[in-house]
Design an enzyme around this catalytic site. Sequence first.
Site, PDB file in Angstrom:
ATOM      1  N   ASN A  88      -9.276   8.901   3.169  1.00  0.00           N
ATOM      2  CA  ASN A  88      -9.048   8.972   1.720  1.00  0.00           C
ATOM      3  C   ASN A  88     -10.141   8.198   0.999  1.00  0.00           C
ATOM      4  O   ASN A  88     -10.955   8.753   0.294  1.00  0.00           O
ATOM      5  CB  ASN A  88      -7.671   8.409   1.360  1.00  0.00           C
ATOM      6  CG  ASN A  88      -6.532   9.171   2.028  1.00  0.00           C
ATOM      7  OD1 ASN A  88      -6.631  10.373   2.223  1.00  0.00           O
ATOM      8  ND2 ASN A  88      -5.475   8.488   2.390  1.00  0.00           N
TER       9      ASN A  88
ATOM     10  N   GLU B 199      -0.357  -1.463  -7.270  1.00  0.00           N
ATOM     11  CA  GLU B 199      -0.993  -0.369  -7.998  1.00  0.00           C
ATOM     12  C   GLU B 199      -0.071   0.839  -8.081  1.00  0.00           C
ATOM     13  O   GLU B 199       0.154   1.388  -9.134  1.00  0.00           O
ATOM     14  CB  GLU B 199      -2.371  -0.003  -7.426  1.00  0.00           C
ATOM     15  CG  GLU B 199      -2.392   0.249  -5.945  1.00  0.00           C
ATOM     16  CD  GLU B 199      -3.760   0.645  -5.416  1.00  0.00           C
ATOM     17  OE1 GLU B 199      -4.782   0.341  -6.049  1.00  0.00           O
ATOM     18  OE2 GLU B 199      -3.818   1.259  -4.341  1.00  0.00           O
TER      19      GLU B 199
ATOM     20  N   GLY C 208       0.817  -1.210   0.000  1.00  0.00           N
ATOM     21  CA  GLY C 208       0.000   0.000   0.000  1.00  0.00           C
ATOM     22  C   GLY C 208       0.848   1.256   0.000  1.00  0.00           C
ATOM     23  O   GLY C 208       2.057   1.226   0.243  1.00  0.00           O
ATOM     24  N   VAL C 209       0.178   2.377  -0.267  1.00  0.00           N
ATOM     25  CA  VAL C 209       0.847   3.674  -0.373  1.00  0.00           C
ATOM     26  C   VAL C 209       1.006   4.277   1.016  1.00  0.00           C
ATOM     27  O   VAL C 209       0.203   4.022   1.894  1.00  0.00           O
ATOM     28  CB  VAL C 209      -0.012   4.627  -1.236  1.00  0.00           C
ATOM     29  CG1 VAL C 209       0.721   5.917  -1.535  1.00  0.00           C
ATOM     30  CG2 VAL C 209      -0.405   3.940  -2.529  1.00  0.00           C
ATOM     31  N   GLY C 210       2.034   5.111   1.197  1.00  0.00           N
ATOM     32  CA  GLY C 210       2.148   5.879   2.424  1.00  0.00           C
ATOM     33  C   GLY C 210       3.414   5.556   3.180  1.00  0.00           C
ATOM     34  O   GLY C 210       4.251   4.755   2.740  1.00  0.00           O
ATOM     35  N   ASN C 211       3.549   6.184   4.352  1.00  0.00           N
ATOM     36  CA  ASN C 211       4.764   5.985   5.139  1.00  0.00           C
ATOM     37  C   ASN C 211       4.947   4.531   5.545  1.00  0.00           C
ATOM     38  O   ASN C 211       6.045   3.999   5.485  1.00  0.00           O
ATOM     39  CB  ASN C 211       4.714   6.854   6.397  1.00  0.00           C
ATOM     40  CG  ASN C 211       4.950   8.325   6.068  1.00  0.00           C
ATOM     41  OD1 ASN C 211       5.749   8.641   5.192  1.00  0.00           O
ATOM     42  ND2 ASN C 211       4.243   9.204   6.756  1.00  0.00           N
TER      43      ASN C 211
ATOM     44  N   GLY D 288      -7.399   0.763  -3.600  1.00  0.00           N
ATOM     45  CA  GLY D 288      -7.242  -0.575  -4.163  1.00  0.00           C
ATOM     46  C   GLY D 288      -7.150  -1.655  -3.109  1.00  0.00           C
ATOM     47  O   GLY D 288      -6.984  -2.835  -3.431  1.00  0.00           O
TER      48      GLY D 288
END
Lengths: 506, 506
Positions: free
Chosen positions: B388, B298, B273-276, B392
Amino acid sequence: MEGGASCMGEAAERVKNARVRRRVMSAEAAAEMVAPDAVLAVSGFARAGGPKEVPLALARQAREGRPLRLAVWSGGSLGGEIDRELAGTGAVVRRLPYQSLPDLRQRINRGEVEYVDQHLGVCPELVRAGHLGRPDVALVEACVVREDGSLVPTSSVGNSALYVEVAAAVIVEVNLWHPVELEGLHDIWGYGRPPERGPLPLVDPLQRIGRPAIPVDPDRIAAVVLTCRPDHPYEFDPPDEASLRIGEHLLDFLEGEVRAGRMPPALLPVQAGVGNLGNAVLGALARWPHPGLTFFSEVLQDGVLDLIDAGVARGASGTALTLSTAGQERFRRDLGRYKPHLILRPQEVSNSGEAIRRLGVLAVNTAVEVDIYGHVNSSHLFGSQILNGIGGSGDFSRNAYLSVFVTSSTARGGRVSCVVPMVSHVDHTEHEVHVVVTEQGVADLRGLSPRERAAAIISRCAHPTYRPLLEDYFRRACREGGHSPHLLGEALSWHIRYLERGTMLP
Amino acid sequence: MEGGASCMGEAAERVKNARVRRRVMSAEAAAEMVAPDAVLAVSGFARAGGPKEVPLALARQAREGRPLRLAVWSGGSLGGEIDRELAGTGAVVRRLPYQSLPDLRQRINRGEVEYVDQHLGVCPELVRAGHLGRPDVALVEACVVREDGSLVPTSSVGNSALYVEVAAAVIVEVNLWHPVELEGLHDIWGYGRPPERGPLPLVDPLQRIGRPAIPVDPDRIAAVVLTCRPDHPYEFDPPDEASLRIGEHLLDFLEGEVRAGRMPPALLPVQAGVGNLGNAVLGALARWPHPGLTFFSEVLQDGVLDLIDAGVARGASGTALTLSTAGQERFRRDLGRYKPHLILRPQEVSNSGEAIRRLGVLAVNTAVEVDIYGHVNSSHLFGSQILNGIGGSGDFSRNAYLSVFVTSSTARGGRVSCVVPMVSHVDHTEHEVHVVVTEQGVADLRGLSPRERAAAIISRCAHPTYRPLLEDYFRRACREGGHSPHLLGEALSWHIRYLERGTMLP
């Protein structure tokens, strides 16, 4: 063998491999081959096609003091032989991935049985990956053991092929109640293991992609037991007024989709959930004006036979044929007529997200309750108590071209609203719920934000008695703000009120 | 044109079709072609590859009094040009399927923007089916317009190919910041419409199955606008102590899976996943002892470039390349080196359940909070406020071979427990959550019943401060009974306490 001595004469004709035929034995003897703490992986889906004699023998042994602590894995729900008789002895301590009989349910809700509810299409992937361990014994019902040892299933396929593949040993129950002409009804195909596997080649709901029987090395068949017991039947209530109106609303809605060009006149392949409401949906579809319907579903019920008889349905694909007593007789009698229209597949195909998505399935599933934002509870009562389980509803709703959930707007004589501020358990999120239908009307939620969804669900689906209460909740929640406005102190208060006072009404 | 007059000389080289080149115009003129109430379907995913000049021109027009009420559809989250500048004028009244910037989020939570949060892999299916209506204008960023009019995307593909296919008109922003050597990075493939469509032919995460550019009839391109603006960068914080420990726990767990034979040494294709926290997971994987990792994800972030540089990763497939400012420069400078290892696909392929399931993806996603039974909230704060969106995470977790959720055990300086009795919003049910990792440890939930899951999550993942409180809740709930025992009057009380008193501690 109980329940079917009259058909014993056929045994030689049904067990065509000579080595396997030498392993025909009593259910008691076969049951003793099951270790007391075995993982027993069985055939059976929606009460169809499960083993019968060995479970009943295990139940007798348990009652006589054999200390059994079995894990039972199945395809879907099982008939009374396992989920009532065997489970009733306390011999089943772990159960997956689905169940639907009251006795077992009560044991689960008391914490006596560890029940691992699972998406029925995903369960085979977990098994294949080894995430759940390995079954000791695959115990599967077959109609015929062929010359090469391969097994022709009966009224369901479920996870039988997979369990036979991965289990340490195989026990077969040959069920002589079913005519040998069942051979050719099934289409056995299995995914391989990732990463080396290709696409599921299915591009049409009625396409055959596999073999008619489950391959198995005859030397792995440890025992064969004969039976003549029919499946645990699934009897329906005639549709009530609410179910009839839900069916009418659904038909109106689908006609609109056809007019808008989003659905062909013969619809896309249909999936309909199990139960009285599912059967009522099938009853409504019998009036669909454009012939050529197909079903890509998991459980095929009496209504599907009606639709074939009426010339409305071209055919149906599923993993189980779950019929009433009358339906069982009718299917057996007219097998030759129905067989060209029906295919039974492993549940990893019938419930494959890949297939459901590709074919563009129109999924119609039943909700226990829905909330104002369109989250659906399919499995639990009042947050804690399991009803049946998630079943295949998630496989279909997540991957459907169009996902419809149906429910009466109220239950328990109006004392429960099936539209609530917040569902007490979430099985399907707002993203999986395109349309909600109650006897009150249709809420088309496609492309709506949560606040817009709430307005549609409350005004079109809620019962008039509960509508002002929902409007009041929603209005006050919106004043507090948020994308999906809730008042956390009140969100579950309707359920609490019912538990305390026997009604959701204030 | 703002922000890039220096690269204007390249225009002829970038717009190779002569007819299309005659439609190069100012952003202001192109913006005027967008009707005031248009559905504007734009390129862009995870802030990468979105249009820049036309949205900024629309924002100027809105500020000058043009009455805009736009619906903006994108691939994923967008950069500041739309989700801050344009949305900040009030011109965006409807937005789907994802967003991640604070200004827009606040407008959504105030009920000023109708936000339709969607699974990013399912959104294209809804668009293709016509369930959401038809976009008026596709506004997409391209690196090059080829001789045949086809469009080479930039740092993301998202829904661009689909939007170009279905929109009434096409406006292209040619972004000269990107070198022309980007051509060949992308792999454009689209599902057809059901029921006539075949399998997605992808069988390897790094396989190319499509074309390098988005096909479009040149006559459908109504305007071309030039820009030199780079993407809105995504800057990371260095991993904190909790993130580092989560990474270590995850690595230990995966080593166990390899030893158990459930995972090959080079793992199955990874999604992070995205992020820190996602970036910290990539940092941990840099220490994975077996080279040859692949990513089927993704969003590809800076950490993926690090893994390629370190020789740990063989390559990565995604739909967006979302980089920090330093990462953007590094990628542009060393494009020739990175390009053979990277593929950008449409999100209907990168996030395809069919592909994720077939390839056997190891999915690692971040939870906002998890409850004792393993339901995960990824999108909302305290039931109501969107953060958010689901993004995905559902595409991957539902279809993964192994689905891991990571989170710190606490947030907001310990005043919030990220392990709660009941999550205040459900995005992923217990069925999608195989493993939970916090800095406290790993709860392996595979094959466990809800009560067993609760014991594992509380003992292994909860923070010691909150553990006794969770144990107490669970113990008392079990006394009331049920498959997933809850005390409905208390289930959300931790969230209520935080809202009232600023802490979940009693």
